[in-house]
Design an enzyme around this catalytic site. Structure first.
Site, short mmCIF file in Angstrom:
data_model
loop_
_atom_site.label_atom_id
_atom_site.label_comp_id
_atom_site.label_asym_id
_atom_site.label_seq_id
_atom_site.Cartn_x
_atom_site.Cartn_y
_atom_site.Cartn_z
N LEU A 50 9.72 -0.35 17.24
CA LEU A 50 8.45 -0.88 17.74
C LEU A 50 8.51 -2.38 18.02
CD1 LEU A 50 5.28 -0.44 17.78
CD2 LEU A 50 5.38 -0.85 15.34
N TYR A 139 -0.80 -6.04 2.48
CA TYR A 139 -0.87 -4.78 3.24
C TYR A 139 -2.27 -4.61 3.86
CZ TYR A 139 -1.37 0.19 4.17
OH TYR A 139 -1.65 1.40 4.76
N ARG A 219 -10.12 8.40 -6.88
CA ARG A 219 -9.71 8.26 -5.49
C ARG A 219 -10.23 9.43 -4.67
NH1 ARG A 219 -8.91 4.15 -7.20
NH2 ARG A 219 -7.11 2.76 -7.12
N1 UFG Z 1 -1.26 6.56 -10.32
C1 UFG Z 1 -0.84 6.77 -11.60
N2 UFG Z 1 0.49 7.00 -11.83
C2 UFG Z 1 1.40 7.07 -10.82
C3 UFG Z 1 0.97 6.86 -9.50
C4 UFG Z 1 -0.38 6.60 -9.28
O1 UFG Z 1 -1.63 6.72 -12.55
O2 UFG Z 1 2.59 7.27 -11.10
C5 UFG Z 1 -2.69 6.32 -10.06
C6 UFG Z 1 -2.95 4.98 -9.43
O3 UFG Z 1 -3.10 4.00 -10.41
C7 UFG Z 1 -4.25 5.27 -8.66
C8 UFG Z 1 -4.11 6.74 -8.27
O4 UFG Z 1 -3.13 7.28 -9.14
O5 UFG Z 1 -5.33 5.14 -9.49
C9 UFG Z 1 -3.65 6.94 -6.85
O6 UFG Z 1 -2.51 6.13 -6.63
P1 UFG Z 1 -1.60 6.25 -5.33
O7 UFG Z 1 -0.47 5.28 -5.50
O8 UFG Z 1 -1.28 7.68 -5.07
O9 UFG Z 1 -2.57 5.78 -4.17
P2 UFG Z 1 -3.42 4.42 -4.03
O10 UFG Z 1 -4.84 4.80 -4.28
O11 UFG Z 1 -2.87 3.31 -4.81
O12 UFG Z 1 -3.08 4.06 -2.53
C10 UFG Z 1 -3.84 4.47 -1.47
C11 UFG Z 1 -2.99 4.48 -0.21
C12 UFG Z 1 -2.62 3.07 0.17
C13 UFG Z 1 -3.87 2.23 0.23
C14 UFG Z 1 -4.59 2.27 -1.09
C15 UFG Z 1 -5.87 1.49 -1.05
O13 UFG Z 1 -1.82 5.25 -0.42
O14 UFG Z 1 -2.00 3.08 1.44
O15 UFG Z 1 -4.93 3.61 -1.37
O16 UFG Z 1 -6.17 1.05 -2.34
F1 UFG Z 1 -3.54 0.96 0.48
#
Ligand code: UFG
Length: 323
Positions: A50, A139, A219
């Protein structure tokens, strides 16, 4: 023809699978995080970057592109904090190169993948598109910067666009031919399923002392096929001139806590997870749940697949992971 940039990635490959049913598709992907095997055989595949204007010009010269969908971005919040240059380079500067080439070839329709990370730590229990955008990491900033660029390009050059702010994309295609495969994996549902498959020793729950019912973060998980369908509707709305410059949230409007996700994984797989509670992960808001009322009202889209369906499709994929 529709150009899908980043069409070999998780969300891009699922959109391509729906898109090829109705349109001719060309995928451009540098395979830095995507998978060649994830791209439906009915799409033309071009390996290219890109950020490389020559690659882009070659594609726009070779194919009659009418619209562009852009999924090619880095998307790890933590990585963006330690390496912001990578995020501003790949997510902002390279997108600007794409928009420049689109302008040159007079391609006016653009669908852009944005994120809940544009909202930062919102006050609202249910986030709608009027909730203030205050990113808290590079990000989120990089995505919001592109949103601003699109708004300015729309006024100045007649670009027509739809921005889709995803909440927690998850699941896999019903066929189990394509699914979520990140390296390293940081997302909750694949991590839990990998642990249940014996590929990880344990699952760390990042904090159980949040101000939520069970103390873990909430979430809004959305099935990747529901996301894909929203892209098709948005594209069609642009191509018939129904929409010119819009931003939509994509979520299911329901929140699930980390504990509830793990419990649902256990229920779907009939296996017991090995879980430990650890410290909070920096930058995690307690609750991120979308209102998707706007896209329901305007394009008739709603999420149709619930958490169990998300997890059961993801499980099928993880059991026979092909790439
Ligand atoms: N979590 C855990 N253990 C893990 C992984 C995640 O407890 O091993 C928790 C995180 O703390 C969070 C939830 O699970 O509370 C979801 O986490 P993810 O990493 O799956 O997703 P996020 O909510 O952090 O991320 C998403 C999108 C990102 C975006 C973000 C916005 O994937 O692209 O939401 O906050 F930026």
């Amino acid at each position: 023809m529709i150009l899908v940039v980043g069409g070999a990635g998780f969300i891009g490959s699922h959109v391509v699978k729906e898109l090829v049913e109705k349109h001719q598709v060309v995928v451009l992907d540098n395979l830095s995080t995507g998978h060649r095997d994830a791209v439906d055989g009915r799409a033309v595949f071009v390996e290219g970057d890109l950020g490389n204007i020559d690659d882009l010009v070659m594609v726009f010269r070779s194919y009659p592109i009418r619209a562009v969908m852009h999924f090619a971005a880095n998307s790890l919040v933590g990585e963006s904090v330690v390496d912001p240059l990578k995020y501003y380079q790949n997510n902002v500067a390279s997108t600007l190169t794409l928009l420049r080439v689109m302008n040159r070839f007079k391609v006016r329709n653009f669908i852009f993948s944005s994120t809940a990370a544009t909202y930062g730590i919102p006050d609202a229990d249910l986030i709608d598109e009027t909730t203030p955008t205050r990113p808290i990491n590079p990000y989120g900033h990089s995505k919001l910067m592109v949103e601003q660029i699109l708004s300015d390009f729309s006024k100045a050059y007649g670009l027509q666009y739809v921005v889709l702010r995803y909440f927690n994309a998850a699941g896999a295609h019903d066929s189990a031919l394509i699914g979520e495969s990140h390296d390293p994996e940081t997302h909750l549902i694949p991590i839990v399923l990998q642990q249940l498959l014996g590929k990880r020793e344990k699952i760390s729950v990042f904090g159980a002392d949040y101000n939520t019912e069970d103390g873990t973060c909430i979430r809004d998980y959305i099935h990747v096929t529901d996301l894909a369908n929203a892209h098709i509707l948005a594209l069609e709305a642009l191509m018939i001139g129904k929409k010119k410059a819009e931003v939509y949230n994509l979520g299911n409007g329901l929140g699930y806590s980390v504990k509830q996700v793990i419990e649902t994984c256990e229920k779907v797989t009939d296996l017991k997870a090995n879980v430990e509670i650890t410290d909070r992960r920096p930058g995690d808001p307690a609750r991120l749940v979308a209102s998707s009322q706007k896209i329901l009202n305007e394009l008739g889209w709603r999420a149709e697949r619930n958490l169990e369906k998300i997890i059961s499709d993801a499980w099928k994929w993880h059991c026979e992971q092909r790439y």
